[in-house]
Design a protein around this motif. Structure first.
Motif, PDB file in Angstrom:
ATOM      1  N   GLU A 148       0.814  -1.205   0.000  1.00 65.81           N
ATOM      2  CA  GLU A 148       0.000   0.000   0.000  1.00 65.81           C
ATOM      3  C   GLU A 148       0.850   1.257   0.000  1.00 65.81           C
ATOM      4  OE1 GLU A 148      -3.852   1.879   2.396  1.00 65.81           O
ATOM      5  OE2 GLU A 148      -2.843   0.066   3.119  1.00 65.81           O
ATOM      6  N   ASN A 149       1.984   1.217   0.704  1.00 69.41           N
ATOM      7  CA  ASN A 149       2.881   2.366   0.772  1.00 69.41           C
ATOM      8  C   ASN A 149       4.240   1.901   1.278  1.00 69.41           C
ATOM      9  OD1 ASN A 149       2.577   2.127   3.659  1.00 69.41           O
ATOM     10  ND2 ASN A 149       0.667   3.323   3.472  1.00 69.41           N
ATOM     11  N   ALA A 150       5.187   2.851   1.366  1.00 72.30           N
ATOM     12  CA  ALA A 150       6.543   2.505   1.792  1.00 72.30           C
ATOM     13  C   ALA A 150       6.562   2.009   3.233  1.00 72.30           C
ATOM     14  CB  ALA A 150       7.463   3.720   1.634  1.00 72.30           C
ATOM     15  N   ALA A 151       5.682   2.542   4.073  1.00 79.13           N
ATOM     16  CA  ALA A 151       5.656   2.115   5.475  1.00 79.13           C
ATOM     17  C   ALA A 151       5.314   0.636   5.589  1.00 79.13           C
ATOM     18  CB  ALA A 151       4.648   2.953   6.258  1.00 79.13           C
ATOM     19  N   SER A 152       4.322   0.174   4.821  1.00 81.41           N
ATOM     20  CA  SER A 152       3.953  -1.242   4.889  1.00 81.41           C
ATOM     21  C   SER A 152       5.066  -2.121   4.331  1.00 81.41           C
ATOM     22  CB  SER A 152       2.640  -1.487   4.129  1.00 81.41           C
ATOM     23  OG  SER A 152       2.764  -1.174   2.759  1.00 81.41           O
TER      24      SER A 152
END
Length: 334
Positions: A288-292
């Protein structure tokens, strides 16, 4: 230009033809598809003749000292350490002190432990020998929940077949993700077996031309954070319940685990072969994004995407550092 990697396979008095065969298949088989590869030799420190279990015999060169090498492979060793010949201990310790790498398969970890190479390191062995290894070598950090462990200098596998997984990881570290994938494909390996860090090597999604295999191939081509297991099941023209049952029977893992591994595999390929920002890598790999992506990397590979890129990326160190800085800055701002 990258140079070939010198490998020594060390036979001991405890010969296992299966583990030895795995070692030669991984590191001694000529592979014309690669411009550089391993140069491998089998030696013994104590004998020239080894007998198998069914009348066969194996001859190898006996040496008084290990030839210089980048990687030493110990296919097997007896799972009871009483009096290990001094020549084994001396040669393994000297090889290690020179900066050489050492890996073992199955009970071969007993020799590495006797030589002190596993002191204060994570280690494993076959479950049948776990109690003996822990009792004899209390200074190792034994784990029974992994298939193998490799820290870049020393590695060992939990069992005979897990040695192949360990070997594939060594190949990936030496020659990159694509080379490891090609070797895995040549070996016709089954789906990824979970159970340790850095084992996400691409392997055939399925055998045959079934609706299940076609749906998995479609999923790999269409990774995104919105892709669900129900989508893949629908592509296979199955109910979710039937899909889960057939998947677990074929791969011995859940579809969710498989999908996470495919996303991590894609992310690793992109981090190794491109300079794309981590946010872009995450999106292309289906996160979903870089954090995930960072959370999954920490959980399954134990390093951040930026650190992984610096270790295994094909670009110069300065360019990798710049990419890692972008990763760090993104983490601080996010």
């Amino acid at each position: 230009m990258q140079q070939s990697v010198k490998v020594i396979i060390l036979l001991t008095e405890s010969l296992s033809l299966f583990e030895y065969g795995c070692a030669t298949e991984l590191f001694a088989l000529p592979r014309d598809e690669f411009p550089v590869w391993y140069t491998t030799e089998t030696v013994s420190l104590t004998d020239t003749h080894y007998a198998g279990l069914s009348g066969e015999s194996l001859m190898c060169r006996r040496v008084s000292a290990l030839p210089p090498c980048d990687l030493l492979v110990v296919p097997s060793f007896r799972a009871s350490v009483v009096d290990v010949p001094d020549i084994y201990l001396r040669e393994l310790q000297q090889h290690h002190a020179r900066g050489g790498r050492t890996i073992s398969f199955c009970s071969g970890s007993f020799l590495l432990a006797a030589a002190g190479l596993l002191d204060n390191r994570v280690a494993t062995t076959h479950w049948r020998y776990a109690s003996a290894l822990k009792a004899q070598f209390p200074y190792i950090q034994f784990r029974d929940d992994i298939l193998y462990h490799y820290d870049g200098q020393v590695g060992c596998s939990a069992g005979s077949a897990a040695g192949i997984d360990l070997g594939i990881e060594v190949i990936r570290c030496d020659f990159g993700h694509e080379a490891a994938n090609n070797v895995a494909r040549r070996l016709v390996l089954p789906a990824h077996r979970s159970g340790g860090q850095s084992q996400f090597v691409a392997k055939p999604v399925s055998a045959g031309n079934t609706s299940l295999s076609k749906s998995l191939e479609w999923a790999v081509r269409n990774l995104s954070h919105t892709l669900t297991i129900s989508d893949i099941a629908a592509k296979a023209n199955m109910t979710r319940r039937t899909f889960d049952r057939q998947f677990k029977r074929s791969f011995r893992m859940t579809p969710g685990m498989w999908l996470t591994q495919r996303k991590l595999e894609m992310a690793r390929q992109l981090l190794e072969s491109t300079q794309l920002p981590v946010e872009t890598v995450a999106m292309r790999a289906g996160f979903e994004n870089a954090a995930s992506l960072r959370i999954s990397f920490k959980k399954h590979i134990s390093v951040s995407p930026g650190t992984y890129r610096m270790q295994f990326g094909r670009y110069p160190a300065a360019e990798q550092h710049a990419a890692a800085s972008v990763d760090t800055n993104s983490a601080l701002s996010g």
